[in-house]
Motif scaffolding. Structure first.
Motif, PDB file in Angstrom:
ATOM      1  N   GLY A  28       0.811  -1.211   0.000  1.00 56.38           N
ATOM      2  CA  GLY A  28       0.000   0.000   0.000  1.00 56.38           C
ATOM      3  C   GLY A  28       0.847   1.264   0.000  1.00 56.38           C
ATOM      4  O   GLY A  28       2.082   1.217   0.068  1.00 56.38           O
ATOM      5  N   ASN A  29       0.184   2.411  -0.091  1.00 55.45           N
ATOM      6  CA  ASN A  29       0.863   3.695  -0.122  1.00 55.45           C
ATOM      7  C   ASN A  29      -0.134   4.806   0.191  1.00 55.45           C
ATOM      8  O   ASN A  29      -1.348   4.619   0.060  1.00 55.45           O
ATOM      9  N   VAL A  30       0.409   5.961   0.595  1.00 56.96           N
ATOM     10  CA  VAL A  30      -0.409   7.072   1.077  1.00 56.96           C
ATOM     11  C   VAL A  30       0.158   8.373   0.526  1.00 56.96           C
ATOM     12  O   VAL A  30       1.380   8.549   0.465  1.00 56.96           O
ATOM     13  N   THR A  43       4.472   8.243   0.311  1.00 57.44           N
ATOM     14  CA  THR A  43       5.317   7.244   0.950  1.00 57.44           C
ATOM     15  C   THR A  43       6.420   6.759  -0.006  1.00 57.44           C
ATOM     16  O   THR A  43       6.204   6.664  -1.217  1.00 57.44           O
ATOM     17  N   PRO A  44       7.586   6.429   0.526  1.00 61.03           N
ATOM     18  CA  PRO A  44       8.670   5.908  -0.308  1.00 61.03           C
ATOM     19  C   PRO A  44       8.468   4.435  -0.638  1.00 61.03           C
ATOM     20  O   PRO A  44       7.589   3.770  -0.072  1.00 61.03           O
ATOM     21  N   SER A  45       9.284   3.943  -1.530  1.00 65.09           N
ATOM     22  CA  SER A  45       9.205   2.547  -1.952  1.00 65.09           C
ATOM     23  C   SER A  45       9.943   1.625  -0.988  1.00 65.09           C
ATOM     24  O   SER A  45      11.040   1.950  -0.506  1.00 65.09           O
ATOM     25  N   SER A  46       9.319   0.487  -0.691  1.00 65.30           N
ATOM     26  CA  SER A  46       9.987  -0.638  -0.011  1.00 65.30           C
ATOM     27  C   SER A  46      10.592  -0.282   1.341  1.00 65.30           C
ATOM     28  O   SER A  46      11.673  -0.770   1.689  1.00 65.30           O
ATOM     29  N   LEU A  47       9.903   0.544   2.087  1.00 63.64           N
ATOM     30  CA  LEU A  47      10.366   0.882   3.434  1.00 63.64           C
ATOM     31  C   LEU A  47       9.267   0.572   4.428  1.00 63.64           C
ATOM     32  O   LEU A  47       8.174   1.128   4.335  1.00 63.64           O
ATOM     33  N   PRO A  48       9.508  -0.349   5.373  1.00 62.51           N
ATOM     34  CA  PRO A  48       8.473  -0.670   6.362  1.00 62.51           C
ATOM     35  C   PRO A  48       8.003   0.586   7.091  1.00 62.51           C
ATOM     36  O   PRO A  48       8.798   1.486   7.398  1.00 62.51           O
ATOM     37  N   PRO A  73      10.189   7.028  -4.839  1.00 68.13           N
ATOM     38  CA  PRO A  73       8.772   7.045  -4.472  1.00 68.13           C
ATOM     39  C   PRO A  73       8.166   5.657  -4.581  1.00 68.13           C
ATOM     40  O   PRO A  73       8.724   4.765  -5.245  1.00 68.13           O
ATOM     41  N   SER A  74       7.038   5.484  -3.963  1.00 69.74           N
ATOM     42  CA  SER A  74       6.265   4.261  -4.170  1.00 69.74           C
ATOM     43  C   SER A  74       6.114   3.974  -5.654  1.00 69.74           C
ATOM     44  O   SER A  74       5.970   4.898  -6.472  1.00 69.74           O
TER      45      SER A  74
END
Length: 223
Positions: A28-30, A43-48, A73-74
């Motif tokens: 997901g992403n925001v 939200t950035p890519s692949s970061l918990p 970025p996501s």
């Protein structure tokens, strides 16, 4: 509200999604529009989520699509950009892979008016956008079309996307969409659900305007 507030709020929203079981890991992403309204934070890519800091949040310019930040970025930033360009009424976008909404999306069905609260999303159903590969312009176009006059759309074999006048509203509507999807699947398992007719749903949409939900396409920041 300041841009630092929006960066922090994105992280808080992501943590709330995870706490409610609406997302997990890095799924997901925001996004939310910036203070000037000329771009948005994402939200950035692949970061918990629990590892994010405000400096990890990416900025995207609405006009040029230029990305700034210390991280990528996501992968779904194209549809965030497309939605926020197409929907000036939307201030925030929440995308999840929540279990029940995604299950309905995997059936490639619209989520029908199994309950009158579907009207919160602007009409008689939450539409399901046709499948396209993640991160593509085709997916962006499909999602924007499915969101026409709506506050949410399913994404076939993928998940759910919700827009709101702010992140708090987008989060609340995301939780509501997941509950409605679960209810729909439960009624399908028990028998044949009775779907409310379009004329009744139109009445309910009008009634919800008295409860703070203006007409879709006419939402303004902070309303």
């Amino acid at each position: 509200m300041s841009n630092s507030f929006f960066r922090e709020q994105i992280i808080d929203t992501c943590l709330a999604l995870e706490a409610r079981g609406l997302n997990q890991g890095t799924s997901g992403n925001v996004s939310v529009r910036d203070e000037a309204g000329t771009g948005f934070f994402l939200t950035p890519s692949s970061l918990p989520y629990h590892q994010m800091t405000p400096d990890d949040i990416v900025h995207v310019d609405l006009a040029s699509g230029t990305i700034t930040g210390t991280r990528k970025p996501s992968s779904e930033y194209p549809f965030h950009l497309a939605i926020l360009r197409a929907r000036p009424d939307a201030q925030a976008v929440v995308h999840t892979h929540s279990q029940h909404a995604t299950a309905v999306a995997c059936l490639r069905r619209d989520l029908p008016a199994v309950h009158y609260l579907v009207a919160l999303f602007g009409g008689a159903q939450i539409r399901c956008a046709p499948y396209a590969t993640f991160g593509t312009d085709e997916l962006s176009a499909n999602v924007v079309a499915a969101l026409s006059d709506r506050r949410a759309a399913l994404m076939a074999n993928h998940g759910l996307v919700v827009i709101g006048r702010n992140l708090d509203e987008a989060l609340a509507l995301t939780a509501e969409a997941e509950t409605l999807a679960k209810l729909y699947l439960q009624t399908l398992a028990a028998g044949t659900p009775h779907i409310l007719p379009d004329d009744e749903m139109a009445r309910v949409v009008d009634r919800f305007r008295d409860y703070g939900y203006g007409p879709v396409g006419g939402m303004k920041k902070g309303e």
